[in-house]
Design a protein around this motif. Structure first.
Motif, PDB file in Angstrom:
ATOM      1  N   GLU A  80      -7.675  -4.767   1.191  1.00  0.00           N
ATOM      2  CA  GLU A  80      -6.504  -3.901   0.990  1.00  0.00           C
ATOM      3  C   GLU A  80      -6.723  -2.504   1.565  1.00  0.00           C
ATOM      4  O   GLU A  80      -5.769  -1.726   1.716  1.00  0.00           O
ATOM      5  CB  GLU A  80      -6.190  -3.786  -0.508  1.00  0.00           C
ATOM      6  CG  GLU A  80      -7.167  -2.961  -1.327  1.00  0.00           C
ATOM      7  CD  GLU A  80      -8.473  -3.700  -1.632  1.00  0.00           C
ATOM      8  OE1 GLU A  80      -9.385  -3.070  -2.215  1.00  0.00           O
ATOM      9  OE2 GLU A  80      -8.553  -4.906  -1.314  1.00  0.00           O
ATOM     10  N   GLY A  81      -7.967  -2.176   1.927  1.00  0.00           N
ATOM     11  CA  GLY A  81      -8.277  -0.865   2.472  1.00  0.00           C
ATOM     12  C   GLY A  81      -8.275  -0.802   3.979  1.00  0.00           C
ATOM     13  O   GLY A  81      -8.724   0.194   4.558  1.00  0.00           O
ATOM     14  N   LEU A 124       0.833  -1.206   0.000  1.00  0.00           N
ATOM     15  CA  LEU A 124       0.000   0.000   0.000  1.00  0.00           C
ATOM     16  C   LEU A 124       0.867   1.255   0.000  1.00  0.00           C
ATOM     17  O   LEU A 124       0.576   2.228  -0.702  1.00  0.00           O
ATOM     18  CB  LEU A 124      -0.930  -0.009   1.215  1.00  0.00           C
ATOM     19  CG  LEU A 124      -2.052   1.034   1.224  1.00  0.00           C
ATOM     20  CD1 LEU A 124      -2.998   0.805   0.059  1.00  0.00           C
ATOM     21  CD2 LEU A 124      -2.813   1.001   2.546  1.00  0.00           C
ATOM     22  N   VAL A 182     -15.500  -1.780   1.396  1.00  0.00           N
ATOM     23  CA  VAL A 182     -14.047  -1.604   1.440  1.00  0.00           C
ATOM     24  C   VAL A 182     -13.403  -2.984   1.369  1.00  0.00           C
ATOM     25  O   VAL A 182     -13.738  -3.875   2.153  1.00  0.00           O
ATOM     26  CB  VAL A 182     -13.604  -0.883   2.732  1.00  0.00           C
ATOM     27  CG1 VAL A 182     -12.082  -0.749   2.774  1.00  0.00           C
ATOM     28  CG2 VAL A 182     -14.261   0.481   2.841  1.00  0.00           C
ATOM     29  N   PHE A 222     -10.021   2.481   8.136  1.00  0.00           N
ATOM     30  CA  PHE A 222     -10.266   2.044   6.765  1.00  0.00           C
ATOM     31  C   PHE A 222      -9.952   3.160   5.772  1.00  0.00           C
ATOM     32  O   PHE A 222     -10.184   4.341   6.046  1.00  0.00           O
ATOM     33  CB  PHE A 222     -11.732   1.608   6.601  1.00  0.00           C
ATOM     34  CG  PHE A 222     -12.138   0.504   7.526  1.00  0.00           C
ATOM     35  CD1 PHE A 222     -12.000  -0.824   7.136  1.00  0.00           C
ATOM     36  CD2 PHE A 222     -12.648   0.776   8.792  1.00  0.00           C
ATOM     37  CE1 PHE A 222     -12.369  -1.856   7.990  1.00  0.00           C
ATOM     38  CE2 PHE A 222     -13.016  -0.242   9.647  1.00  0.00           C
ATOM     39  CZ  PHE A 222     -12.878  -1.569   9.243  1.00  0.00           C
ATOM     40  N   LEU A 223      -9.459   2.765   4.621  1.00  0.00           N
ATOM     41  CA  LEU A 223      -9.167   3.688   3.528  1.00  0.00           C
ATOM     42  C   LEU A 223     -10.308   3.598   2.528  1.00  0.00           C
ATOM     43  O   LEU A 223     -10.530   2.551   1.910  1.00  0.00           O
ATOM     44  CB  LEU A 223      -7.835   3.317   2.871  1.00  0.00           C
ATOM     45  CG  LEU A 223      -7.250   4.308   1.867  1.00  0.00           C
ATOM     46  CD1 LEU A 223      -6.906   5.625   2.548  1.00  0.00           C
ATOM     47  CD2 LEU A 223      -6.002   3.707   1.221  1.00  0.00           C
ATOM     48  N   VAL A 224     -11.033   4.707   2.358  1.00  0.00           N
ATOM     49  CA  VAL A 224     -12.257   4.724   1.564  1.00  0.00           C
ATOM     50  C   VAL A 224     -12.090   5.665   0.377  1.00  0.00           C
ATOM     51  O   VAL A 224     -11.716   6.834   0.556  1.00  0.00           O
ATOM     52  CB  VAL A 224     -13.469   5.168   2.420  1.00  0.00           C
ATOM     53  CG1 VAL A 224     -14.719   5.264   1.567  1.00  0.00           C
ATOM     54  CG2 VAL A 224     -13.679   4.217   3.584  1.00  0.00           C
ATOM     55  N   ASP A 225     -12.388   5.176  -0.806  1.00  0.00           N
ATOM     56  CA  ASP A 225     -12.364   6.021  -2.003  1.00  0.00           C
ATOM     57  C   ASP A 225     -13.583   6.935  -1.985  1.00  0.00           C
ATOM     58  O   ASP A 225     -14.708   6.479  -1.787  1.00  0.00           O
ATOM     59  CB  ASP A 225     -12.363   5.156  -3.257  1.00  0.00           C
ATOM     60  CG  ASP A 225     -11.998   5.942  -4.513  1.00  0.00           C
ATOM     61  OD1 ASP A 225     -12.580   7.018  -4.719  1.00  0.00           O
ATOM     62  OD2 ASP A 225     -11.139   5.476  -5.276  1.00  0.00           O
ATOM     63  N   LYS A 280      -9.288  10.200  -1.164  1.00  0.00           N
ATOM     64  CA  LYS A 280      -9.563   9.071  -0.287  1.00  0.00           C
ATOM     65  C   LYS A 280      -9.719   9.573   1.140  1.00  0.00           C
ATOM     66  O   LYS A 280      -9.087  10.561   1.543  1.00  0.00           O
ATOM     67  CB  LYS A 280      -8.432   8.032  -0.346  1.00  0.00           C
ATOM     68  CG  LYS A 280      -8.316   7.321  -1.695  1.00  0.00           C
ATOM     69  CD  LYS A 280      -7.224   6.260  -1.679  1.00  0.00           C
ATOM     70  CE  LYS A 280      -7.035   5.615  -3.036  1.00  0.00           C
ATOM     71  NZ  LYS A 280      -8.222   4.822  -3.437  1.00  0.00           N
TER      72      LYS A 280
END
Length: 383
Positions: free
Chosen positions: A220-221, A106, A217, A185-188, A165
């Motif tokens: 990978e997020g 990442l 998600v 969490f990584l959110v688009d 993001k």
């Protein structure tokens, strides 16, 4: 202890001073704030060219391997300029989550995008009820196969309206205020179920209200360990507080300079008002408060990378207490010594006071951190 800058750090400071001097006059800042994003994409590209956006990342991830001192230099310069660009949201907070919680794949994917200016991040933590409690999270995350589904609302997401993001805290288990059970969490922002409402803040920056409705998600997020994300959040927030302390010092320094210049030029009763001893004393009191804040900002910078969480949190809380108190004092004195001109939107000293006041409220004001020091058994002196 050696407080001298290295050759590389000195060159960084000189480059920043030149850029800010050339591109961030007060009228230029007002023009940047009228852009659709509320900041200058052209300047953002220049930050990338100077290497500012990749500064804290390791060289192996496409960065410059800078540390807290380099961040302090950048943030103090931005504080002097009242910079509007999302450096704090993207590089300091977003970059911190990526460095401490992202895996190698990442980091290899996203760090170069941050460094070249093509990716912007925002930290979505605050909820209506949470105030400054980082563990007070009601946004839910439930498993969906290998991924997760998020539902909830986040408020006052700094630069959330222009981010690509979002870094979102959500509860995967436990009660609403439990320290355990928090995921990051990584959110688009273009993902289905994400909606944003942007607006200007009191200090001229931008923020957004964010709604998450069934947002998916992938694995990978996930940053860090699901359910054990609070220590990661606290570490990044501590680094953010250190950066904000440096920014506040830059803003306070300009307020003091503006006030001293005004005392030297404003004439009343046939002479400059700076010749009156009582006003000289007030200017000196401002300088003392500024230097106290600068000292604590240096302490915050030194302690930002401390691995011992308790020592780090005590030092950062002590710094936040002093920054809040000094900022309030310097700002109030600057406004009063300027008289009515200090309250006008056309004069910049009031804008600096607004920014310093907003910095005081971010991640807990001075009173909050003083209570936290008392609760933890720490003290500003001990820290």
């Amino acid at each position: 202890m050696d407080f001298d800058l290295s050759e590389e750090q000195r060159l960084l400071k000189e480059s920043l001073d030149r850029l800010i001097g050339d591109r961030y006059a007060f009228d230029q800042r007002k023009a940047y704030g009228q852009n659709a994003d509320g900041w200058s994409r052209e300047l953002w590209a220049q930050y990338a060219e100077l290497g500012l956006l990749g500064l804290p990342f390791a060289e192996s991830d496409g960065g410059s391997d800078g540390g807290p001192v380099e961040t302090m230099l950048v943030m103090e310069a931005f504080g002097r300029a009242l910079a509007l660009e999302p450096y704090f949201a993207t590089v300091v907070l977003g970059g911190g989550f990526l460095r401490h919680g992202g895996n190698a794949a990442l980091r290899a994917e996203l760090a170069p995008q941050i460094a070249d200016g093509s990716l912007r991040l925002a930290f979505a933590q605050t909820e209506r009820h949470s105030r400054w409690n980082l563990a007070d999270v009601a946004t839910k995350a439930r498993r969906d196969g290998a991924g997760w589904v998020l539902d909830g609302e986040k408020g006052v997401v700094l630069h959330g309206d222009s981010a690509d993001k979002l870094i979102v805290t959500a509860r995967v288990g436990g009660g609403q205020r439990d320290r355990d059970g928090i995921g990051v969490f990584l959110v688009d922002t273009k993902a289905a179920g994400v909606s944003r409402r942007g607006y200007p803040t009191q200090d001229g920056l931008r923020a957004a209200e964010v709604t998450l409705a069934g947002v998916r998600v992938g694995p990978e997020g996930v940053l860090g360990e699901p359910g054990a994300g609070l220590p990661l959040v606290e570490r990044v927030v501590d680094e953010g507080i250190a950066a904000l302390c440096a920014e506040a010092v830059g803003a306070m320094a300009v307020m003091h300079e503006l006030t001293v210049d005004y005392l030297k030029t404003r004439r009343q009763f046939g002479r400059e008002i700076g010749s009156f001893q009582v006003l000289q004393h007030r200017a000196v009191d401002m300088l003392v408060a500024l230097e106290q804040a600068r000292s604590m900002a240096m302490l915050a910078t030194m302690m930002a990378a401390e691995d011992n969480a308790a020592d780090r949190r005590n030092a950062l809380s002590a710094a936040k207490v002093q920054i809040g108190r000094s900022g309030k004092f310097v700002g109030q004195q600057a406004i009063q010594l300027h008289g009515g001109i200090g309250m006008t939107m056309e004069y910049k000293v009031g804008h600096y006071f607004k920014r310093v006041t907003m910095i005081d409220t971010m991640f807990g004001d001075a009173d909050h951190h003083l209570r936290e020091l008392a609760r933890r058994g720490g003290s500003p002196a001990a820290a």
